[in-house]
Enzyme design. Structure first.
Site, PDB file in Angstrom:
ATOM      1  N   HIS A 116       2.801   1.946   8.470  1.00 48.10           N
ATOM      2  CA  HIS A 116       3.967   2.903   7.966  1.00 48.10           C
ATOM      3  C   HIS A 116       4.795   3.740   8.878  1.00 48.10           C
ATOM      4  O   HIS A 116       6.009   3.693   8.960  1.00 48.10           O
ATOM      5  CB  HIS A 116       3.718   3.615   6.761  1.00 48.10           C
ATOM      6  CG  HIS A 116       2.599   2.849   5.711  1.00 48.10           C
ATOM      7  ND1 HIS A 116       2.738   1.604   5.437  1.00 48.10           N
ATOM      8  CD2 HIS A 116       1.631   3.390   4.896  1.00 48.10           C
ATOM      9  CE1 HIS A 116       2.252   1.127   4.490  1.00 48.10           C
ATOM     10  NE2 HIS A 116       1.391   2.109   4.229  1.00 48.10           N
ATOM     11  N   GLY A 120      10.239  -1.177   2.499  1.00 49.89           N
ATOM     12  CA  GLY A 120      10.809  -1.697   1.251  1.00 49.89           C
ATOM     13  C   GLY A 120      11.653  -0.246   0.659  1.00 49.89           C
ATOM     14  O   GLY A 120      12.095  -0.293  -0.521  1.00 49.89           O
ATOM     15  N   ARG A 136     -12.288 -13.319  -9.094  1.00 48.97           N
ATOM     16  CA  ARG A 136     -13.631 -13.854  -9.363  1.00 48.97           C
ATOM     17  C   ARG A 136     -14.103 -13.068 -10.888  1.00 48.97           C
ATOM     18  O   ARG A 136     -14.874 -13.855 -11.459  1.00 48.97           O
ATOM     19  CB  ARG A 136     -14.565 -13.314  -8.504  1.00 48.97           C
ATOM     20  CG  ARG A 136     -14.555 -13.482  -7.008  1.00 48.97           C
ATOM     21  CD  ARG A 136     -15.312 -13.162  -6.074  1.00 48.97           C
ATOM     22  NE  ARG A 136     -15.286 -11.600  -6.229  1.00 48.97           N
ATOM     23  CZ  ARG A 136     -16.169 -10.669  -5.622  1.00 48.97           C
ATOM     24  NH1 ARG A 136     -17.034 -11.119  -4.675  1.00 48.97           N
ATOM     25  NH2 ARG A 136     -15.977  -9.307  -5.768  1.00 48.97           N
ATOM     26  N   GLN A 170      10.307  10.281   0.509  1.00 51.26           N
ATOM     27  CA  GLN A 170       9.788  10.725  -1.015  1.00 51.26           C
ATOM     28  C   GLN A 170       9.438  12.293  -1.095  1.00 51.26           C
ATOM     29  O   GLN A 170       8.759  12.848   0.149  1.00 51.26           O
ATOM     30  CB  GLN A 170       8.753   9.795  -1.217  1.00 51.26           C
ATOM     31  CG  GLN A 170       7.576   9.600  -0.453  1.00 51.26           C
ATOM     32  CD  GLN A 170       6.479   8.446  -0.888  1.00 51.26           C
ATOM     33  OE1 GLN A 170       7.151   7.429  -0.800  1.00 51.26           O
ATOM     34  NE2 GLN A 170       5.190   8.517  -0.434  1.00 51.26           N
ATOM     35  N   LYS A 189       2.894  16.483  -1.183  1.00 50.96           N
ATOM     36  CA  LYS A 189       3.052  15.209  -0.893  1.00 50.96           C
ATOM     37  C   LYS A 189       4.681  15.007  -0.697  1.00 50.96           C
ATOM     38  O   LYS A 189       5.351  15.215  -1.279  1.00 50.96           O
ATOM     39  CB  LYS A 189       2.828  14.512  -2.337  1.00 50.96           C
ATOM     40  CG  LYS A 189       2.918  13.050  -2.407  1.00 50.96           C
ATOM     41  CD  LYS A 189       2.475  12.290  -3.551  1.00 50.96           C
ATOM     42  CE  LYS A 189       2.678  10.926  -4.024  1.00 50.96           C
ATOM     43  NZ  LYS A 189       2.345  10.007  -2.864  1.00 50.96           N
ATOM     44  N   ASP A 197      -6.982  -3.060  -7.565  1.00 46.30           N
ATOM     45  CA  ASP A 197      -6.272  -1.813  -7.846  1.00 46.30           C
ATOM     46  C   ASP A 197      -4.675  -2.001  -7.300  1.00 46.30           C
ATOM     47  O   ASP A 197      -3.920  -1.513  -8.149  1.00 46.30           O
ATOM     48  CB  ASP A 197      -6.820  -0.639  -6.663  1.00 46.30           C
ATOM     49  CG  ASP A 197      -6.048   0.697  -6.832  1.00 46.30           C
ATOM     50  OD1 ASP A 197      -6.413   1.323  -7.684  1.00 46.30           O
ATOM     51  OD2 ASP A 197      -5.261   1.003  -5.826  1.00 46.30           O
TER      52      ASP A 197
END
Ligand code: NDP
Ligand code: BG6
Length: 607
Positions: A368, A309, A143, A492, A459, A113
């Site tokens: 974070h 970042g 794999r 954000q 969010k 992911d």
């Protein structure tokens, strides 16, 4: 690759090299038979039998000793970790200086992911913006049995051109895929890593060197893979990006360090990027650290916390330390409270198996949010260089009071236990809020609230610094006397900085209203905001050029665990602390403001 040399050309080239007693084929390059790949690997075999996960660090030291005679000549060739880079150095400038240093980026766990959603698209974007070295290759290792074509199909489906016309996008995508390769191997199998090393050397590295050789001897030009002003041959550095679950870290690091290191004796570096979670408590982190440090020296390890970042997080330091007005206000005399808040409007769907064994405190807060808080609260570093920033952060983390369960409010969204992979009676928190206290002169008594939740009403990630009450109420109407000036920094989704204050409405009335000054990135930096790099782009680029400024040191992680360990132990020991249930899509069990009020009213027991 369009201009790969034929096997017979490569054989000829290799013979010329070995005839000259080493791998350097430029006149200036000192060669040392003892440092050649085969002999050094043979001499190293004994280390593979050690019971440790790997003997790489010791071997690295030996390799260093062996290659001393060559080291002065080859030091020109490698782009080593550079402690002199600082936050103020422009990526573009550094990158220009590093483009002639070839690199192979190995994405371990390339079928997963993170690789699909973040790592590979970030690499593409760097290529798209011409930020990668002229010679580079991206190699997936996992794999899953994929051939190169299938790997390309998967990678292609995740690449996005942020701004461009369709033709350019298609051309660049094709050119990027031309540099993407795949190798299927087990993480624990040293034999697979050995085969990988051989394959990488033969199929990827030699063709790169061959192209340089062609350029050096003036034959046939660059052929699309090289470029720049190369005076001597450069063996590509190897950057291993570990996009794999923590359970296979140790085996993978062992395999890389014993079998797949870039040839240091020929001036090539090896670096590993390690993703969070860095363990799940002090004990497991220390075990992981021991494995890492037995394989790699600290300056080869790049621990990513991608929040560091993010453009607004990267700007936090400049904002508070580069502006006098903020700098003088940044202390307990002026600041009443600080909030560091993470809200996601989706739950643990699809990742519940991982999430349930970590929980929101380990997944978001311990890394974070703590990183963002460290940048907000650290004392000014002596300089913008990596070592000084690290020192300032570590000092702050030492000053933070270890957290206890009583400092927390925890919650779990109502549908969580129905997620696939979650055991029926799970008490894993999907929401947590706590008050952190800092025992130093600057911050004593100021509550820092961290709040993180999944499946909430929106969010959003932000930092809010609220200032103390204005001492003079004569100019403030009664209904606004509760209001405080604040600086709100939205990380954000809408990067912005806002300073709130009250203002008299123009005209003949005495009306006073809350208002704000704002810097909204999309409006103030129109061009840049249209093409804002993802945090991963910046961090991967930094790892390629050896800039450690934004990476997390071992000491920071150790300190972080010692802050959270006591609370986690208390919350998880029998009987575990019960999370308050909250509805999916609601604001969660408590708002940061409510927690601050409770603390300031002395109603939390954490003093
Ligand atoms: P995945 O679960 O997708 O795993 C990545 C790959 O590792 C898989 O494709 C699989 O590849 C292999 N793998 C998975 N489980 C196992 C296992 N039990 N044993 C051996 N190999 C396994 O993980 P993610 O990509 O989501 O995450 C990778 C790392 O990055 C983790 O440490 C995660 O915590 C961290 N991370 C992830 C983020 C994300 O957004 N996904 C964000 C931040 C950090 P194959 O079977 O082909 O070998
Ligand atoms: C990861 C967490 O580190 O960060 C995830 O494991 C979370 O749970 C993600 O969703 C959030 O990152 P971003 O960049 O999407 O805000």
């Amino acid at each position: 690759m369009s201009s790969l040399p034929t096997p017979s050309m490569l054989r000829g080239l290799r013979k010329r090299v070995s005839d000259r007693g080493g791998d350097h084929i430029d006149g200036a390059g000192a060669t040392d038979a003892g440092t050649s790949r085969c002999s050094s690997r043979d001499a190293e075999r004994e280390d593979m039998e050690t019971p440790q996960a790997c003997g790489g660090a010791r071997r690295g030291q030996r390799a260093l000793v062996r290659s001393t005679s060559a080291s002065s000549a080859i030091s020109q060739l490698s782009l080593l970790s550079n402690p002199n880079l600082s936050l103020l150095d422009s990526d573009v400038k550094i990158v220009e200086g590093s483009k002639d240093y070839p690199v192979i980026i190995v994405v371990v766990g390339a079928s997963g992911d993170l690789a699909h959603k973040k790592t590979l698209p970030a690499l593409f974007s760097l290529y798209y913006h011409d930020m990668l070295p002229h010679q580079f290759a991206v190699v997936g290792y996992a794999r899953s049995k994929l051939d190169r074509e299938k790997f390309h199909d998967v990678v292609r489906s995740h690449l996005v051109c942020r701004i461009t016309d369709r033709d350019t996008c298609e051309r660049k995508t094709a050119a990027f895929l031309d540099r993407c390769f795949y190798f299927s191997g087990q993480y624990h199998d040293r034999e697979d890593w050995r085969k990988f090393h051989e394959w990488l050397t033969e199929e990827i590295e030699w063709p790169m060197i061959h192209k340089q050789q062609q350029r050096l001897i003036g034959a046939n030009g660059d052929g699309g893979g090289g470029g720049g002003d190369v005076q001597t041959e450069r063996v590509p550095g190897r950057l291993f990006y570990l996009a794999i679950p923590p359970s296979v870290f140790a085996d993978t690091l062992g395999g890389i360090s014993s079998e797949a290191m870039a040839p240091e004796s020929r001036g090539a570096w090896t670096r590993v990027i390690v993703e969070k979670p860095f363990g799940r408590d002090t004990e497991s982190y220390e075990a992981l650290r021991d494995v890492v440090s037995s394989c790699f020296t600290e300056d080869a390890v790049y621990r990513i916390d991608h929040y560091v970042g993010k453009p607004l997080v990267a700007n936090l330091t400049t904002l508070r330390l580069g502006n006098f007005v903020f700098d003088v206000l940044w202390n307990r005399h002026c600041v009443e409270s600080v909030q560091v808040v993470f809200k996601e409007d989706f739950g643990a769907e699809g990742r519940a198996g991982y999430f349930d064994s970590y929980g929101i405190v380990r997944d978001i807060m311990q890394n974070h949010l703590l990183q963002m808080m460290s940048i907000v609260a650290m004392d000014p570093p002596a300089s913008p260089m990596a070592a000084d920033i690290n020192e300032a952060k570590v000092k702050l983390l030492r000053d933070m009071r270890p957290l206890r369960a009583k400092d927390f409010v925890i919650g779990q969204y109502d549908r969580y236990r129905a997620e696939q992979g979650v055991p029926p009676g799970s008490t894993t928190p999907t929401f947590a809020a706590c008050v952190v206290q800092i025992d130093n002169e600057r911050w004593r008594g100021v509550p820092f609230v961290m709040s993180a939740g999944k499946a909430l009403d929106e969010k959003k990630v932000y930092v809010k610094v609220t200032f103390r009450e204005t001492p003079n109420h004569s100019f403030v109407p009664e209904e606004l006397q509760d209001r405080r000036n604040s600086i709100y920094i939205e990380i954000q989704p809408r990067p912005a900085v806002e300073l709130s204050f009250i203002s008299k409405v123009p005209g003949l009335t005495g009306r006073v209203v809350p208002t704000k000054l704002d810097l909204v990135y999309n409006e103030s930096f129109v061009e840049e905001a249209r093409d804002m790099p993802d945090a991963y782009e910046r961090l991967i680029l930094d790892a390629i050029v050896g800039d450690r400024t934004l990476f997390i040191s071992d000491e920071q992680i150790s300190r972080a665990w010692s802050i959270f360990d006591p609370a986690l132990k208390e919350m998880e020991s029998a009987p575990p602390m019960q999370p308050a249930l909250y509805a999916y899509g609601s604001p969660g069990p408590i708002l940061p403001e409510t927690l601050i009020k409770k603390f300031l009213a002395g109603k939390m027991s954490s003093s």
